[in-house]
Design a protein around this motif. Structure first.
Motif, PDB file in Angstrom:
ATOM      1  N   GLN A 197      -1.462   8.844 -12.178  1.00  0.00           N
ATOM      2  CA  GLN A 197      -0.599   7.885 -11.485  1.00  0.00           C
ATOM      3  C   GLN A 197       0.663   8.580 -10.992  1.00  0.00           C
ATOM      4  O   GLN A 197       1.064   8.412  -9.850  1.00  0.00           O
ATOM      5  CB  GLN A 197      -0.238   6.738 -12.428  1.00  0.00           C
ATOM      6  CG  GLN A 197       0.685   5.696 -11.842  1.00  0.00           C
ATOM      7  CD  GLN A 197      -0.021   4.764 -10.877  1.00  0.00           C
ATOM      8  OE1 GLN A 197      -1.235   4.636 -10.933  1.00  0.00           O
ATOM      9  NE2 GLN A 197       0.724   4.160  -9.973  1.00  0.00           N
ATOM     10  N   ARG A 198       1.291   9.351 -11.885  1.00  0.00           N
ATOM     11  CA  ARG A 198       2.490  10.106 -11.504  1.00  0.00           C
ATOM     12  C   ARG A 198       2.739  11.218 -12.525  1.00  0.00           C
ATOM     13  O   ARG A 198       2.253  11.145 -13.660  1.00  0.00           O
ATOM     14  CB  ARG A 198       3.718   9.197 -11.408  1.00  0.00           C
ATOM     15  CG  ARG A 198       4.150   8.576 -12.702  1.00  0.00           C
ATOM     16  CD  ARG A 198       5.364   7.672 -12.513  1.00  0.00           C
ATOM     17  NE  ARG A 198       5.048   6.504 -11.713  1.00  0.00           N
ATOM     18  CZ  ARG A 198       4.513   5.381 -12.222  1.00  0.00           C
ATOM     19  NH1 ARG A 198       4.222   5.320 -13.518  1.00  0.00           N
ATOM     20  NH2 ARG A 198       4.263   4.365 -11.453  1.00  0.00           N
ATOM     21  N   ARG A 223      -4.264   6.806 -15.490  1.00  0.00           N
ATOM     22  CA  ARG A 223      -4.628   5.421 -15.200  1.00  0.00           C
ATOM     23  C   ARG A 223      -6.135   5.273 -15.021  1.00  0.00           C
ATOM     24  O   ARG A 223      -6.800   6.144 -14.453  1.00  0.00           O
ATOM     25  CB  ARG A 223      -3.932   4.991 -13.909  1.00  0.00           C
ATOM     26  CG  ARG A 223      -4.186   3.563 -13.461  1.00  0.00           C
ATOM     27  CD  ARG A 223      -3.845   3.375 -11.995  1.00  0.00           C
ATOM     28  NE  ARG A 223      -4.843   3.979 -11.118  1.00  0.00           N
ATOM     29  CZ  ARG A 223      -4.594   4.926 -10.215  1.00  0.00           C
ATOM     30  NH1 ARG A 223      -3.369   5.411 -10.074  1.00  0.00           N
ATOM     31  NH2 ARG A 223      -5.565   5.387  -9.468  1.00  0.00           N
ATOM     32  N   GLU A 273       0.488   1.853  -5.991  1.00  0.00           N
ATOM     33  CA  GLU A 273       1.214   1.085  -6.986  1.00  0.00           C
ATOM     34  C   GLU A 273       1.294  -0.358  -6.498  1.00  0.00           C
ATOM     35  O   GLU A 273       0.990  -0.648  -5.338  1.00  0.00           O
ATOM     36  CB  GLU A 273       2.620   1.663  -7.210  1.00  0.00           C
ATOM     37  CG  GLU A 273       2.605   3.043  -7.868  1.00  0.00           C
ATOM     38  CD  GLU A 273       4.002   3.577  -8.156  1.00  0.00           C
ATOM     39  OE1 GLU A 273       4.976   2.848  -7.869  1.00  0.00           O
ATOM     40  OE2 GLU A 273       4.105   4.708  -8.654  1.00  0.00           O
ATOM     41  N   ASP A 274       1.724  -1.273  -7.382  1.00  0.00           N
ATOM     42  CA  ASP A 274       1.795  -2.677  -7.004  1.00  0.00           C
ATOM     43  C   ASP A 274       2.648  -2.870  -5.753  1.00  0.00           C
ATOM     44  O   ASP A 274       2.261  -3.572  -4.824  1.00  0.00           O
ATOM     45  CB  ASP A 274       2.366  -3.511  -8.162  1.00  0.00           C
ATOM     46  CG  ASP A 274       1.384  -3.614  -9.328  1.00  0.00           C
ATOM     47  OD1 ASP A 274       0.273  -3.060  -9.215  1.00  0.00           O
ATOM     48  OD2 ASP A 274       1.741  -4.233 -10.349  1.00  0.00           O
ATOM     49  N   THR A 291       3.453  -1.131  -2.846  1.00  0.00           N
ATOM     50  CA  THR A 291       3.037   0.035  -2.069  1.00  0.00           C
ATOM     51  C   THR A 291       3.815   0.132  -0.768  1.00  0.00           C
ATOM     52  O   THR A 291       4.416  -0.844  -0.306  1.00  0.00           O
ATOM     53  CB  THR A 291       1.533  -0.040  -1.765  1.00  0.00           C
ATOM     54  OG1 THR A 291       1.124   1.136  -1.058  1.00  0.00           O
ATOM     55  CG2 THR A 291       1.195  -1.262  -0.929  1.00  0.00           C
ATOM     56  N   ARG A 310      -5.226  -0.262  -6.909  1.00  0.00           N
ATOM     57  CA  ARG A 310      -3.956  -0.884  -7.269  1.00  0.00           C
ATOM     58  C   ARG A 310      -4.197  -2.073  -8.203  1.00  0.00           C
ATOM     59  O   ARG A 310      -5.147  -2.837  -8.033  1.00  0.00           O
ATOM     60  CB  ARG A 310      -3.217  -1.353  -6.020  1.00  0.00           C
ATOM     61  CG  ARG A 310      -2.813  -0.214  -5.086  1.00  0.00           C
ATOM     62  CD  ARG A 310      -1.770  -0.651  -4.076  1.00  0.00           C
ATOM     63  NE  ARG A 310      -2.208  -1.761  -3.262  1.00  0.00           N
ATOM     64  CZ  ARG A 310      -1.494  -2.873  -3.061  1.00  0.00           C
ATOM     65  NH1 ARG A 310      -0.313  -3.025  -3.633  1.00  0.00           N
ATOM     66  NH2 ARG A 310      -1.962  -3.831  -2.285  1.00  0.00           N
TER      67      ARG A 310
END
Length: 585
Positions: free
Chosen positions: A26-27, A40, A114-115, A117, A134
């Motif tokens: 994810q990051r 994730r 991501e939620d 975006t 997402r």
């Protein structure tokens, strides 16, 4: 298995366990000698921690080389997290890997997954497989899955049998345009994709399957909008040896079951309203009952006072916007401009402010005194502090215009709460509706809908007044289901075809198989079909159905991800005996 646990599974009770996780990056947060990686999968997110003193330098360098959306496997130990994160279920722990494997590197994605975006809808539709990663989209599809399972559970408990019907069928002239499929082995002939399994479910009733359902794909070649797709899903149902009340009770049960099990909501009583009342009091056949603002007709109070716009109108009608009496002149002028837009088509708007001191201020004070305006306010049930909004003109068009204004006011005043659900059965639809373009009647629902017994004699003398044994289920102003008691007698069906403009030969060519089936003992039967995508969107609090469909089309009916529809090879056309002669646009 390449993993022992999912990324949403580990808790404080798992500390010191040796685990293997796999998922997408994810990051990465790199603090030099300390690197955190958020890993994730569809189940959640787990933080991995790489420390300069706690492992090999090669492992730290490998972690530093990871990019967004890399697919990796991490083997390590679950430890307690120093800085806990109470926003995620795994926020009490993290994993310290002793082995890290890159299963597949990834290009930098075209938008942030991501939620919130940074990708617009067109871009996300082009890369839909990334958009589906997402959380907000995945949760919508999980909601759809749950609703599908609960539907099957309820229907099975009510002794329905799930039966699949054909996808390649015969084209019929009623309803929306068909999608057609050429037949290679029958040159010059075509299948159609089903707009619904209507005739097949009636044949299943003739066959003795007295309770049928199917969660089925349907296809309609029509103009698209937020709640329409060229291919969509229905909960399709039919029952034999029933009357209208049996259908309503059974499928109220389904909707209540879904709200109870999926949302934890007790839907309560389902209101009922005739089509005639829905049009008279709300201006459309799917009224939103989350708020009031019922229409009041003012012809007897407003005409004959010298105001020509009202005097010449077929209908003067309005509603009371509760608490909107403080609207400024600028706000009222904005409403006037709004109803004058071509999409609405009103010529103007009359308003009356109900002042706190009991007086009235209107845009037609020149023609109507305080007593006149008080009579209007009394008719509409208005109180001081309210605002009356009134339109006039042709009855049908004016009701539609006022309906749009009512919905706007409900939105502007914050009355259309997505957390409130107001279901409604709309009953007694007209059987037929007149089409000016073709100068003939069309079936308001479909040609197999039964007229009410008490109206059958009117079919020849006054067909436009005949009511149907038809019903729609509406929730919050959205039609989510509709059906009818069907015609099961060949003679009645032939009469219906005649009123719809079919010759005997045309009816036989299109529906001869069904007419013949009726001669072998067709039981009384009826059914309903729910728009499953729309139902999911209501449960999810959305206006658009697209995010509840894994791979939807855009407003032009295109799948921009796979670039479809698209031309096909000349060899394929030749094999199908098709020559293209496209009209110039």
């Amino acid at each position: 298995m390449l993993r022992t646990h999912t990324c949403g599974e580990l808790r404080i009770s798992d500390i010191n366990k040796e685990v293997v996780l796999a998922g997408w990056v994810q990051r990465v947060r790199n603090k030099g000698g300390l690197i955190w990686v958020d890993l994730r999968d569809r189940y959640g997110l787990t933080q991995l921690i790489f420390e300069e003193g706690g492992g090999s330098l090669a492992l730290l360098e490998k972690a530093a080389s990871l990019g967004r959306e890399f697919v990796v496997q991490a083997k390590g130990t679950v430890i307690e997290r120093t800085a806990k994160n109470d926003r995620i279920p795994t926020g009490d722990i993290e994993v310290r890997p002793h082995e890290l494997n890159v299963l597949n590197p990834a290009k930098v994605p075209p938008f942030i997954i991501e939620d919130e975006t940074d990708g617009g809808e067109d871009l996300r539709m082009k890369y839909r497989y990334l958009d589906l990663r997402r959380n907000v989209i995945r949760e919508k599809l999980q909601l759809r899955h749950r609703m599908m399972q609960e539907t099957r559970k309820y229907m099975d408990g009510e002794r329905f049998i799930e039966v699949e019907t054909p996808v390649l069928i015969k084209s019929t002239p009623e309803g929306a345009r068909d999608f057609v499929v050429p037949s290679r082995i029958n040159p010059g002939e075509f299948y159609a994709l089903p707009q619904s399994p209507q005739t097949f479910k009636q044949l299943l009733m003739v066959s003795g399957f007295d309770r049928y359902f199917q969660i089925v794909k349907c296809f309609r070649d029509e103009d698209l909008r937020a709640d329409r797709q060229p291919e969509f899903t229905q909960i399709d149902c039919e029952m034999a040896f029933v009357e209208q009340e049996d259908i309503l009770q059974t499928f109220e049960g389904l909707i209540k079951h879904l709200f109870s099990t999926v949302k934890g909501v007790d839907l309560g009583e389902v209101a009922r309203m005739s089509y005639a009342d829905a049009m008279k009091y709300y201006g459309n056949d799917k009224p939103d009952l989350r708020f009031g603002m019922r229409f009041s007709e003012l012809n007897d109070l407003a005409k004959g006072k010298g105001f020509s716009i009202f005097d010449q109108a077929e209908l003067v009608v309005g509603f009371c916007a509760t608490g909107a009496g403080e609207y400024t002149r600028k706000q009222v002028d904005a409403l006037t401009d709004w109803v004058r837009r071509p999409q609405i088509g009103a010529k103007g708007l009359v308003y009356v402010k109900c002042n706190s001191d009991g007086t009235f201020k209107s845009s037609v004070d020149k023609f109507y005194g305080q007593d006149d305006l008080k009579a209007w306010a009394d008719r509409m049930g208005a109180e001081p502090g309210d605002l009356l909004l009134i339109l006039s003109g042709d009855a049908s068009a004016t009701r539609k215009q006022l309906s749009e204004l009512r919905l706007k006011m409900g939105e502007d005043l914050g009355l259309r709460d997505r957390g409130v659900f107001k279901p409604l059965w709309v009953l007694d639809f007209p059987l037929l509706e007149w089409d000016e373009e073709t100068q003939r009647f069309h079936a308001m629902h479909h040609p197999f809908t039964s007229p009410k017994k008490e109206d059958f004699a009117l079919l020849d003398s006054d067909p436009g007044s005949v009511r149907a044994n038809a019903y729609d289920l509406v929730i919050n102003g959205v039609e989510i289901g509709g059906g009818s008691i069907r015609i099961h007698d060949r003679g009645v069906q032939q009469t219906m075809f005649r009123h719809l403009g079919f010759t005997e030969d045309e009816a036989k060519a299109q529906f001869g198989f069904l007419m013949e089936a009726f001669e072998y003992g067709a039981p009384p039967h009826g059914g309903i079909a729910f728009g499953f995508d729309r139902l999911c969107a209501i449960f999810g609090g959305s206006d658009s159905i697209r995010d509840y469909i894994a791979f939807p089309k855009n407003n032009s009916g295109r799948d921009v991800m796979i670039d479809s529809p698209s031309p096909i090879a000349a060899a394929q056309l030749e094999e199908l005996n098709i020559a293209l002669a496209l009209k110039k646009s």
